[in-house]
Write a protein that holds these residues in place. Structure first.
Motif, PDB file in Angstrom:
ATOM      1  N   GLY A   1       2.325   1.441  -3.564  1.00  0.00           N
ATOM      2  CA  GLY A   1       1.262   2.215  -4.377  1.00  0.00           C
ATOM      3  C   GLY A   1       1.093   3.718  -4.051  1.00  0.00           C
ATOM      4  N   PHE A   2       0.959   4.152  -2.769  1.00  0.00           N
ATOM      5  CA  PHE A   2       0.600   5.471  -2.369  1.00  0.00           C
ATOM      6  C   PHE A   2       1.833   6.304  -2.890  1.00  0.00           C
ATOM      7  CE2 PHE A   2       1.310   8.864   0.331  1.00  0.00           C
ATOM      8  CZ  PHE A   2      -0.010   9.751   0.424  1.00  0.00           C
TER       9      PHE A   2
ATOM     10  N   GLN B   1       2.438  15.391 -12.998  1.00  0.00           N
ATOM     11  CA  GLN B   1       1.311  16.021 -13.533  1.00  0.00           C
ATOM     12  C   GLN B   1       1.097  17.517 -13.045  1.00  0.00           C
ATOM     13  OE1 GLN B   1      -2.327  13.908 -12.863  1.00  0.00           O
ATOM     14  NE2 GLN B   1      -3.458  15.474 -14.369  1.00  0.00           N
ATOM     15  N   ARG B   2       1.094  17.612 -11.832  1.00  0.00           N
ATOM     16  CA  ARG B   2       0.872  19.030 -11.263  1.00  0.00           C
ATOM     17  C   ARG B   2       2.190  20.054 -11.855  1.00  0.00           C
ATOM     18  NH1 ARG B   2      -2.207  23.139 -10.683  1.00  0.00           N
ATOM     19  NH2 ARG B   2      -1.787  24.312  -8.744  1.00  0.00           N
TER      20      ARG B   2
ATOM     21  N   LEU C   1       3.900   5.892  -5.467  1.00  0.00           N
ATOM     22  CA  LEU C   1       3.875   5.751  -6.862  1.00  0.00           C
ATOM     23  C   LEU C   1       2.884   6.852  -7.542  1.00  0.00           C
ATOM     24  CD1 LEU C   1       4.558   2.253  -8.014  1.00  0.00           C
ATOM     25  CD2 LEU C   1       5.955   4.237  -8.165  1.00  0.00           C
ATOM     26  N   ASP C   2       1.529   7.094  -6.951  1.00  0.00           N
ATOM     27  CA  ASP C   2       0.589   7.880  -6.938  1.00  0.00           C
ATOM     28  C   ASP C   2       0.813   9.172  -6.844  1.00  0.00           C
ATOM     29  OD1 ASP C   2      -1.006   5.631  -7.778  1.00  0.00           O
ATOM     30  OD2 ASP C   2      -2.198   5.593  -5.895  1.00  0.00           O
ATOM     31  N   VAL C   3       1.728   9.639  -5.612  1.00  0.00           N
ATOM     32  CA  VAL C   3       1.937  10.867  -5.370  1.00  0.00           C
ATOM     33  C   VAL C   3       2.938  11.003  -6.362  1.00  0.00           C
ATOM     34  CG1 VAL C   3       3.405  12.013  -3.657  1.00  0.00           C
ATOM     35  CG2 VAL C   3       1.778  10.535  -2.795  1.00  0.00           C
ATOM     36  N   ARG C   4       4.035  10.558  -6.673  1.00  0.00           N
ATOM     37  CA  ARG C   4       5.015  10.740  -7.920  1.00  0.00           C
ATOM     38  C   ARG C   4       4.388  11.176  -9.031  1.00  0.00           C
ATOM     39  NH1 ARG C   4       9.425   6.537  -8.596  1.00  0.00           N
ATOM     40  NH2 ARG C   4       9.674   6.938  -6.177  1.00  0.00           N
ATOM     41  N   ASP C   5       3.136  10.262  -9.567  1.00  0.00           N
ATOM     42  CA  ASP C   5       2.656  10.622 -10.884  1.00  0.00           C
ATOM     43  C   ASP C   5       1.774  11.803 -10.603  1.00  0.00           C
ATOM     44  OD1 ASP C   5       3.417   8.404 -11.843  1.00  0.00           O
ATOM     45  OD2 ASP C   5       1.819   6.973 -11.408  1.00  0.00           O
ATOM     46  N   ASN C   6       1.213  12.149  -9.475  1.00  0.00           N
ATOM     47  CA  ASN C   6       0.452  13.258  -9.614  1.00  0.00           C
ATOM     48  C   ASN C   6       1.045  14.500  -9.342  1.00  0.00           C
ATOM     49  OD1 ASN C   6      -2.217  11.947  -9.559  1.00  0.00           O
ATOM     50  ND2 ASN C   6      -2.155  11.690  -7.564  1.00  0.00           N
TER      51      ASN C   6
ATOM     52  N   ARG D   1       0.826  -1.255  -0.003  1.00  0.00           N
ATOM     53  CA  ARG D   1       0.079  -0.035   0.237  1.00  0.00           C
ATOM     54  C   ARG D   1       0.740   1.237   0.028  1.00  0.00           C
ATOM     55  NH1 ARG D   1      -4.789  -1.556   4.248  1.00  0.00           N
ATOM     56  NH2 ARG D   1      -5.798  -3.302   2.784  1.00  0.00           N
TER      57      ARG D   1
END
Length: 115
Positions: free
Chosen positions: A55-56, A66-67, A58-63, A52
């Motif tokens: 996954g969190f 993007q930002r 990786l989500d933070v890095r992707d977002n 978890r």
């Protein structure tokens, strides 16, 4: 006679079944078994939490990427500036004089020589 044999066999079977169940439960409740069970559950929980967390992250890095792209577009910072060429510094300066620690022998100084 048949009734007595039936009920005797039923009682023996019930006794064997109950004894087996009780012995299994007693083996599960020994300190070693409880420790092993707790360790297995802790490992499973740790693996789940790690998955978890990864996954969190990786989500933070992707977002985040993007930002940053959105902010770069909004501020007009999309062109990559040219960076200056990296400088190279010599770690050891080469002098024409011979090092002091090498004496004049007939054998060349070879650092890769087997000892």
């Amino acid at each position: 006679m048949f009734r007595r044999t039936f009920w005797f066999s039923t009682g023996v079977a019930a006794g064997v079944w109950a004894t087996t169940k009780v012995n299994r439960k007693l083996r599960q409740l020994t300190p070693e078994s409880l420790a092993a069970t707790a360790a297995n559950k802790a490992l499973e929980t740790g693996a789940r939490l790690k998955d978890r967390a990864v996954g969190f992250a990786l989500d933070v890095r992707d977002n985040m990427a993007q930002r940053e792209a959105e902010l770069g577009d909004a501020l007009g910072l999309r062109s990559d500036p040219e960076l200056p060429a990296p400088r190279r510094y010599t770690a050891i300066e080469n002098h024409p004089s011979k090092p002091k620690h090498v004496d004049d022998t007939t054998y060349p100084y070879n650092r890769n020589e087997d000892h």
